[in-house]
Design an enzyme around this catalytic site. Structure first.
Site, PDB file in Angstrom:
ATOM      1  CG  ASN A   1     -38.058 -45.736 -39.835  1.00  0.00           C
ATOM      2  OD1 ASN A   1     -36.982 -45.936 -40.396  1.00  0.00           O
ATOM      3  ND2 ASN A   1     -38.923 -46.708 -39.615  1.00  0.00           N
ATOM      4  CE  LYS A   2     -33.402 -47.588 -41.314  1.00  0.00           C
ATOM      5  NZ  LYS A   2     -33.384 -48.088 -42.666  1.00  0.00           N
TER       6      LYS A   2
END
Ligand code: PLP
Length: 406
Positions: free
Chosen positions: A201-202
């Site tokens: 989720n970066k």
């Protein structure tokens, strides 16, 4: 309508590159990793980039390569996730927790100054240990809004500390002193090492992955060596055309190398990094406008002298205007199918750090008082207008229902 907290933005290009990698028969560290490293170094303006299987690995190798060990202390923000401090423990050193700024939640350098004085004067918990030598500082650019780099470097020089940036949120991100100064990209040889994350989720992802950038060739070599069992030849040499069975073990290293399968995704994510950042920024502008009149919510800070990566959209609840706490607020969001998170429960409020080192709330008053108010909303490049509207309407509804009357 349900709104996820995050949805990765992957295109056919990533999928094709992975398929092609699988068909090539070369799965682990090889030409794709080298291409990704070169592209990343160019994107941030670093002399060297070492691809690794996580940002945690990058942080660990950075401080191991700087020679961190027992009897030493590192200034670490309490407002961060597990990785930033645990790597210091891996090496037998002690994280000295530092409070945050109330608005940005970034490490407060004034408190860092105080913590060094308190450490020298024996005013910090005895369980930290005696005669600790402070050697470094490991700040986080929370949410992707960079710290003041001039102040950070001046502080580190004054106290003879190395700087390793936990830049897990800060790609692509940049900083300048003022409108007349040039931009400095995060990772641009500024600190000893900058560590980036490509977790799912970066801002850009390889599923799991990380990168360490540095301007110091010796550090880069050392990190590369330690990333693959401390073998004399690097991964390229071991697995590539120059591969030899007759390698030498130079140090007891780790198994932290990035795979070509992951790098195949990274190459295309990297190419779209700025496009995705702009897409997040556009969503942020919509949030800001739509939520400006909601008095129960404090919006995140921005700054003309930053290029914000907008990894996180982090709001603060004005609890004095609400009849419910953050937990009940979170439950209201959950019932409406709105994904959300909290970044973070501060380290001193986790059992390990509280019990092992006796950190108390009054050692870190700002983080202690801000943490019950913080909440992170969905933000990702493919977030649709309907999804954004659902979040905004949900927030308005919850605030209207639970605002304090009178
Ligand atoms: C995600 C994150 C990390 C760890 O990244 P991994 O790639 O999952 O190891 C470290 N620090 C911060 C602030 C993070 O958000």
């Amino acid at each position: 309508m349900n709104v996820p907290f995050f949805r990765p933005d992957l295109t056919e290009a990533e999928i094709e590159e992975v398929a092609q990698t699988l068909r090539s028969g070369w799965l682990t560290t090889g030409p794709k990793v080298r291409r990704f490293e070169e592209g990343f170094a160019a994107a941030v303006g670093a002399d060297h980039a070492v691809g690794l299987n996580s940002c945690t690995a990058a942080l660990h190798l950075a401080i191991a390569s700087l020679g961190l060990g027992p009897g030493q202390a590192v200034l670490v923000p309490t407002m961060t996730m597990a990785a930033t401090a645990e790597v210091v423990r891996y090496l037998g050193a002690v994280p000295v927790l530092v409070d945050c700024e109330p608005d940005t939640l970034n490490l407060d350098l004034d408190d860092a100054e105080r913590k060094l004085e308190d450490l020298a004067a024996g005013r910090l918990p005895e369980s930290l240990g005696r005669n600790l030598e402070p050697v470094g500082i490991l700040p986080v650019h929370v949410g992707g809004l960079m710290m003041d780099l001039d102040r950070l470097q001046a502080f580190a020089q004054r106290h003879d500390l190395w700087v390793v940036e936990d830049a897990a949120h800060a790609f692509p991100a940049a900083w300048r002193r003022n409108a007349e100064s040039p931009w400095r990209r995060c990772g641009e040889n500024t600190s000893a090492v900058s560590c980036f994350s490509f977790y799912a989720n970066k801002t850009i992802t390889t599923g799991e992955g990380g990168m360490a950038t540095t301007g110091d060739e010796e550090l880069a070599k050392r990190m590369r060596l330690l990333s693959l069992h401390g073998l004399s030849a690097d991964a390229w040499g071991r697995f590539g055309a120059k591969a030899s069975w007759d390698y030498r073990i130079i140090a007891p290293g780790y198994k932290y190398n990035l795979t070509d399968i992951a790098a195949a995704i990274g190459i295309h994510q990297l190419a779209r990094a700025e496009e995705m950042r702009r897409a997040r920024q556009a969503r942020v502008e919509e949030y800001m406008e739509a939520l400006a009149s909601v008095e129960e919510i404090e919006l995140p800070p921005d700054d003309d002298n930053r290029i914000h990566s907008w990894h996180l959209f982090l709001i603060k609840l004005r609890l004095e205007r609400l009849s419910i706490d953050r937990k009940a607020f979170s439950e209201e969001l959950r019932q409406r199918g709105i994904g959300h998170s909290v970044h973070w429960r501060p380290l001193h409020r986790h059992p390990y750090y509280a019990k092992t080192f006796s950190w108390r709330e009054d050692h870190l008053p700002v983080a202690s008082s801000v943490w019950p108010r913080i909440l992170t909303l969905p933000l990702f490049p493919t977030m649709s207008r309907d999804e954004l509207t659902t979040v905004v309407e949900g927030l308005r509804d919850i605030c209207a229902k639970h605002c304090k009357k009178g």
